[in-house]
Design a protein around this motif. Sequence first.
Motif, mmCIF file in Angstrom:
data_model
loop_
_atom_site.group_PDB
_atom_site.id
_atom_site.type_symbol
_atom_site.label_atom_id
_atom_site.label_comp_id
_atom_site.label_asym_id
_atom_site.label_seq_id
_atom_site.Cartn_x
_atom_site.Cartn_y
_atom_site.Cartn_z
ATOM 1 N N ILE A 264 0.839 -1.203 0.000
ATOM 2 C CA ILE A 264 0.000 0.000 0.000
ATOM 3 C C ILE A 264 0.874 1.253 0.000
ATOM 4 C CG2 ILE A 264 -1.676 1.337 1.353
ATOM 5 C CD1 ILE A 264 -2.786 -1.384 2.352
ATOM 6 N N VAL A 265 1.848 1.287 0.921
ATOM 7 C CA VAL A 265 2.704 2.467 1.037
ATOM 8 C C VAL A 265 3.555 2.660 -0.215
ATOM 9 C CG1 VAL A 265 4.624 3.465 2.347
ATOM 10 C CG2 VAL A 265 2.743 2.366 3.556
ATOM 11 N N GLY A 266 3.952 1.558 -0.841
ATOM 12 C CA GLY A 266 4.823 1.651 -2.011
ATOM 13 C C GLY A 266 4.107 1.981 -3.309
ATOM 14 N N CYS A 267 2.767 2.009 -3.286
ATOM 15 C CA CYS A 267 2.014 2.299 -4.512
ATOM 16 C C CYS A 267 2.003 3.802 -4.773
ATOM 17 C CB CYS A 267 0.584 1.776 -4.386
ATOM 18 S SG CYS A 267 -0.419 2.090 -5.864
ATOM 19 N N SER A 268 2.343 4.203 -5.984
ATOM 20 C CA SER A 268 2.358 5.622 -6.349
ATOM 21 C C SER A 268 1.265 5.981 -7.349
ATOM 22 C CB SER A 268 3.735 5.998 -6.932
ATOM 23 O OG SER A 268 4.010 5.206 -8.091
ATOM 24 N N ASP A 269 0.461 4.984 -7.746
ATOM 25 C CA ASP A 269 -0.602 5.222 -8.720
ATOM 26 C C ASP A 269 -1.867 5.689 -8.004
ATOM 27 O OD1 ASP A 269 -1.476 4.638 -11.708
ATOM 28 O OD2 ASP A 269 -3.094 3.954 -10.387
ATOM 29 N N LEU A 270 -2.258 6.933 -8.245
ATOM 30 C CA LEU A 270 -3.398 7.501 -7.528
ATOM 31 C C LEU A 270 -4.706 6.792 -7.879
ATOM 32 C CD1 LEU A 270 -2.491 11.298 -7.743
ATOM 33 C CD2 LEU A 270 -2.619 9.910 -5.668
ATOM 34 N N ASP A 271 -4.846 6.331 -9.116
ATOM 35 C CA ASP A 271 -6.069 5.618 -9.501
ATOM 36 C C ASP A 271 -6.203 4.304 -8.730
ATOM 37 O OD1 ASP A 271 -6.762 7.601 -11.290
ATOM 38 O OD2 ASP A 271 -5.800 6.618 -12.994
ATOM 39 N N THR A 272 -5.100 3.564 -8.633
ATOM 40 C CA THR A 272 -5.121 2.310 -7.875
ATOM 41 C C THR A 272 -5.412 2.566 -6.402
ATOM 42 O OG1 THR A 272 -3.559 1.254 -9.401
ATOM 43 C CG2 THR A 272 -3.752 0.303 -7.189
ATOM 44 N N LEU A 273 -4.771 3.579 -5.857
ATOM 45 C CA LEU A 273 -5.000 3.915 -4.455
ATOM 46 C C LEU A 273 -6.448 4.332 -4.220
ATOM 47 C CD1 LEU A 273 -1.698 5.866 -3.757
ATOM 48 C CD2 LEU A 273 -2.373 3.717 -2.675
ATOM 49 N N GLY A 274 -7.043 4.988 -5.203
ATOM 50 C CA GLY A 274 -8.446 5.370 -5.087
ATOM 51 C C GLY A 274 -9.358 4.154 -5.027
ATOM 52 N N ILE A 275 -9.047 3.152 -5.849
ATOM 53 C CA ILE A 275 -9.826 1.907 -5.828
ATOM 54 C C ILE A 275 -9.680 1.223 -4.479
ATOM 55 C CG2 ILE A 275 -9.995 -0.407 -6.815
ATOM 56 C CD1 ILE A 275 -9.114 0.831 -9.510
ATOM 57 N N TRP A 276 -8.443 1.138 -3.995
ATOM 58 C CA TRP A 276 -8.209 0.484 -2.702
ATOM 59 C C TRP A 276 -8.916 1.219 -1.576
ATOM 60 C CZ3 TRP A 276 -2.200 -0.464 -3.213
ATOM 61 C CH2 TRP A 276 -1.993 -1.489 -4.138
ATOM 62 N N PHE A 277 -8.915 2.555 -1.625
ATOM 63 C CA PHE A 277 -9.570 3.330 -0.568
ATOM 64 C C PHE A 277 -11.072 3.039 -0.550
ATOM 65 C CE2 PHE A 277 -11.814 7.083 0.976
ATOM 66 C CZ PHE A 277 -11.214 7.252 2.218
ATOM 67 N N THR A 278 -11.693 3.007 -1.732
ATOM 68 C CA THR A 278 -13.133 2.718 -1.814
ATOM 69 C C THR A 278 -13.427 1.319 -1.273
ATOM 70 O OG1 THR A 278 -13.347 4.168 -3.741
ATOM 71 C CG2 THR A 278 -15.106 2.566 -3.372
ATOM 72 N N ARG A 279 -12.597 0.352 -1.635
ATOM 73 C CA ARG A 279 -12.803 -1.014 -1.157
ATOM 74 C C ARG A 279 -12.576 -1.122 0.343
ATOM 75 N NH1 ARG A 279 -9.559 -4.475 -5.814
ATOM 76 N NH2 ARG A 279 -11.083 -4.221 -7.505
ATOM 77 N N ALA A 280 -11.653 -0.316 0.884
ATOM 78 C CA ALA A 280 -11.333 -0.387 2.314
ATOM 79 C C ALA A 280 -12.527 -0.027 3.192
ATOM 80 C CB ALA A 280 -10.155 0.529 2.633
ATOM 81 N N ILE A 281 -13.501 0.652 2.618
ATOM 82 C CA ILE A 281 -14.684 1.052 3.391
ATOM 83 C C ILE A 281 -15.512 -0.171 3.793
ATOM 84 C CG2 ILE A 281 -16.836 2.373 3.320
ATOM 85 C CD1 ILE A 281 -15.427 4.302 1.382
ATOM 86 N N THR A 282 -15.521 -1.195 2.929
ATOM 87 C CA THR A 282 -16.377 -2.367 3.186
ATOM 88 C C THR A 282 -15.617 -3.682 3.220
ATOM 89 O OG1 THR A 282 -16.843 -2.550 0.813
ATOM 90 C CG2 THR A 282 -18.384 -1.245 2.156
ATOM 91 N N ALA A 283 -14.367 -3.715 2.748
ATOM 92 C CA ALA A 283 -13.619 -4.976 2.649
ATOM 93 C C ALA A 283 -13.444 -5.616 4.019
ATOM 94 C CB ALA A 283 -12.247 -4.733 2.015
ATOM 95 N N MET A 284 -13.511 -6.954 4.038
ATOM 96 C CA MET A 284 -13.346 -7.688 5.278
ATOM 97 C C MET A 284 -11.928 -8.244 5.418
ATOM 98 S SD MET A 284 -16.183 -7.120 6.574
ATOM 99 C CE MET A 284 -15.907 -8.073 8.064
#
Length: 299
Positions: A264-284
């Motif tokens: 997560i910390v090593g990712c520099s792609d803002l689009d990918t990080l945006g997807i991960w952030f949205t998923r983090a809201i509900t991901a188990m």
Amino acid sequence: MVSSSHEALHRIFQEDPGLFARAVKGLGVLFDTPVSASPLPTDLTENRPVERRVDTLLRMETTDGGSFVLAVESQGRRDPDKSASWAYYLSHLYAKYRLPPVLLVVCPDRSTAAWAARQVDIGPPQWPSLTLRPLVLGPDDLPVIDSPEEAARDIPLTVLSAALHRRDTDADAILKALATALKGLLADDENTAGILIELTEQGLGKTPAADLWRHLMAADLSFFQSQTAQNLRAEGRAEGRAEDILLLLDRRGIGVSEEDRERIVGCSDLDTLGIWFTRAITAMSTAELFAPTETGSGA
């Protein structure tokens, strides 16, 4: 998420580790000029659900062949819990690295600097077992650098001076001297100049001095439209979004392995990080966070 001004007050020591020895001379404490510095992991978390992170951590090698561990903390306000945290940091670092630890606390206002500089005895009054004595840099501990010639001799120290004097009447003179000095550096090393320009903007926070700095950059250096500056700002946004994802997962009680954290910390792609952030809201789980997208490509 920590503020950008908070980041600037400790990251400047990563960019120029020798700045430490030069900056604390005004405190009457002399350190040999480092000949090298190696970044160390800032995560001091133990195998318990208590996360402890120092802002910047460097192993310093000096000209006399000595070594010490420098922990730099950016402190924007008083915090009654910090004395205990700082004592833990120093004890942990000594136990882990078997090197003398030094704590430097950088404070952008005088009240916080005076509070942080207090000696704290830990233990019963008749026999304190530990004494906490941080080195503290505040506005009164660093000189006002307001001539272009002096600024050019030590640009990182001038950046720190600007950050600590950002609310003083001297701020304008410091920034004008710094902008002039950076013109010469831009011609020789645009990447370093870009980092120092960005750290200056971050260190000024939301103050009138920050508005002056942006005006100076736009008018005198025409820097903010360059690709370097755009890359630096994108890097800062990526770091902030990664911290948001980790904080969200932590608050939801989702376990994150060290491997996943590094991803997560090593990712520099803002689009990918945006997807991960949205998923983090509900991901188990982090497996759901990193699941391939509907197009079949991994995020």
